[in-house]
Design an enzyme around this catalytic site. Sequence first.
Site, PDB file in Angstrom:
ATOM      1  CG  ASP A   1      -6.002   0.442   0.766  1.00 55.85           C
ATOM      2  OD1 ASP A   1      -6.453   1.028  -0.230  1.00 55.85           O
ATOM      3  OD2 ASP A   1      -5.585  -0.725   0.738  1.00 55.85           O
TER       4      ASP A   1
ATOM      5  CG  ASP B   1      -1.893  -1.126   1.250  1.00 64.55           C
ATOM      6  OD1 ASP B   1      -2.429  -1.423   0.178  1.00 64.55           O
ATOM      7  OD2 ASP B   1      -2.115  -1.712   2.314  1.00 64.55           O
TER       8      ASP B   1
ATOM      9  NE  ARG C   1     -10.654  -3.012  -4.054  1.00 63.97           N
ATOM     10  CZ  ARG C   1     -10.024  -3.845  -3.245  1.00 63.97           C
ATOM     11  NH1 ARG C   1      -9.012  -3.382  -2.514  1.00 63.97           N
ATOM     12  NH2 ARG C   1     -10.377  -5.103  -3.151  1.00 63.97           N
TER      13      ARG C   1
END
Length: 954
Positions: free
Chosen positions: A684, A649, A735
Amino acid sequence: MPIFIIVSLIGIFAANLPAQTAASATWPLTADQNAVVSGNITALPQTLQNMQVYYSSSVQRSSPSGTAGEWPGENEENSYRYMQFAVTPDEGFIFFATGIAMYLYVNSGSNMRANVYYSTDPFFATKTQIGATFTLSSSAPSTPNVTADLNQEVSYGDTLYVRIYPWYTTSTTGKYIIANSVVISGSTMPSTCILVSPTALSRFVQEDTASPSTTQIYYLSGMNLTDNVVVFPPPDFEISVVYSSSWIANGDSLCLPVTDGDIVGQPLTIAVRLSAGTPGEYSGAIVHSSAGAAGAVVNVSGVLLAAEPTIASTVSLDSVSGKTATLSFTGGNGAKRIVAICSGTETSWLPEDGIAINGVSENFSEAIDQGNGTKVVYDGEGSSVTITGLSSNTTYSVAVFEYNVANGNTHNYLSTHFGSATFSTAIVPVLDVSPTALNFGSVIIEQERTKSYSLTGNYLLENNLIDVSAPPGFEVSLSPDGGFTSLLQIAYTAPNVDTTIFVRFTPFENKVYSGLITNTDGSDTVNVAVTGKGVYTLVQTAEPVGFATLNGGTTGGVGGDSVVVTTPEQLYELMYARENKSTAPLVVQVSGILSGYSSKISVKRTGNISIIGLGSDAGLNGFGIKIVECSNIIIRNLTFADCHVDEKDALELDECQNVWVDHCTFTDSPANDPNGSNHDGLLDIKNGSRNITVSYNYFTNHRQTCLLGHTKSQITDTVMTVTYYRNWFDGTYSRHPRIRFAKAHIVNNLYTDIQSYGVGVTCEAQVFVEANYFENTPVPVLISQVNDPGETLSGDPVGYIRSLDNFTVSSGEIVENLTGYHFDPNAYYSYEAVPSSMVKTLVMENAGAGVLDTTVHVAFKTNASIPVKFLLMQNYPNPFNPTTTISFQTPQDGKVTLKVYDLLGRDVATIFEGAKPAGKYFFIFNAGHLPGGIYFYRIEAGNFRQIRKMTFLK
């Protein structure tokens, strides 16, 4: 000379020694790499070679360094990748290892293999394998699946090592080897041993054959000895008990008496010296022995120098220019010589006998600094050298040291007197500028922005001109108030110039401008790189919009110290030092691209931090940042590229509140990952994070772009509140974000060339999609169980969404689900939403890193909006040690008193007492002077009273 026959009597005397005592070392590997020890042994923390670990669900997961579970696919063990465990007996004990056991398995898959060995050789040249190659299961075994019975004696000073060499037979990702409860067990008993300290003595330097070297010492003692200790020196070295006039040479020995297990008079001080007869390098071992005891040695090494020269060279200067000089040196009687040079009029460095000079180069700029700025530019038998890489207008000192050398490092330099000289390079006009680059950021078309740089000149030709020429879009002047032109001529009379050049950027088109401002006097030229962007609209955000304005606002490190970091190690050390310790405001300015780091950088259990990129090229390449249990964090003007370590990430927010991510660029570096498929999320947000604003960011070249909410089973994520404001999602796959449970306000964002879907809504999330611009987006909004027949969203429970005033171009229809919808952002904060038709131009010109003018400190306003009610917020962190942040808001001007009380109601601290205008405020409270325990803090403001509890853990 006494003659001794030395035999091992450990077995003979074992019956007379004290009974053995159980000892063991256990590495649980549930939260860290430390061991739990019982008995008279010491266990080191687990060590790793080309591997990394992290902890999840109370197990340690391991994979190759720099990866998140990636294995290359190998047919056999990789000798450079292993996990190691080590035990050593305590001083005065022997460890008898009788057993090794561990749980060893893999998180998933069936192709993980491992070899397990033990050895007392740290290099594992000799080793014993436990069983055969293990094929590891993806199920945790109920009992240890790697076990060994052994009978390994480990003497004091030795170590028993256990190594695990794992590999995967096929190339794969997401696979981790898991080791738990690694145990080395056995027993200890007092050791019969000889102890020496230190175990090595080096750098004995003997000047000539007429006298030995200076002495060095070591200390000698014994434990549980049953016989005298005999000490043997090696050839060419001599030993003596200190204060004794007798020196023992090779072929003889010291015999030291023992009483009650100890050497009489221990610890004894033993003196050592080199007494050789021929120039050369010497080494050996002083051997100590006693019947029934493990022997001990002290390794020794030294040198007998070659004969020292007696006549120094004479140095002369043959020629010199601005950058070079040729020197001659004659008359010295050494076989060789070195030439040392430094700037200035005096040489303070001297060579050290017995050491060869490294880093020699005739190019002064490339030679290694030997100390005090001195560099060696010649080493040889010749009589001249031409030195390059010098600086003009500089005086240099030269020293020529004659030396002789025999075998090895027997260099003997004539340093009591030496040839010397000074010279100055030619006088050459020199121009200099600072800084060497100016970034103007984005500027409205036909508007102006002015910056400056300093221009200095030395040794210039008198009565001359300096020409300053600017590229298109830029103009220069000697005044900030006018006189700007594309070509500026500076007249001067003196040989030195020191002035300020003002640069004005005025864009007339919607494009990027760049070029060089040249500064020249005809002899020297220096450049200043300039860049800027002409835009129709410009938003220089000084504070967040949306959820990050709640709970006292998000101000980051405003008011704190500013630190510039240029390496990932510096950033890591700053964040690690604050973990669980400090919430003092801090502004971290990132200069340049930080790269080459093998794991993400964690920001844990702290707060009040701004991490801001300087200029247009600041960021992180190859690794990311994970922010955990933090409050009041700002991330701005950074490029996150090609994150491929750990969970992959780029930026992760985990259990955080009041975070503002603004004007950043997120990408997977198209050259390294053209499809953006080999990484995880770009941004995220998970695990109850709330009061988050994500604004003016540019996301590109990625598949799973932004996740909001961890899993469908984490229903506590209903507290999550996030605003996505004026971000640009460009050429990404999905997303944008994918949402579980959270309340999300998605307003004025730009979607271009989206390959799958825009916003994904699941798990009872409350989502307001307002005034966004969708271009070439097949499915602007995807709702689980509503318009997702292919279960792209994994069949998660349905979510709720409202759409208002969105604009679509070559895109699908926007779908709503209002059956359970009840979210209204206006109930939380005020905001400005431009018409969706304006979003494309506004966002394209303002989103991403490099737009902000970060050379000017952004002014944060803690009172940006007037609160509508009184409120005292819960302190963060809580519990704390020793600092915590206390925030409050007041809707009216007036006196405010904020105090701390103990459990008995005693006033122990006044945080603030005085007048405050209406607004939002935060204070750092340091309880270091108080005992640990429970405290209360209370606010009085007008007729308002409120009290909260906090816990100080000391």
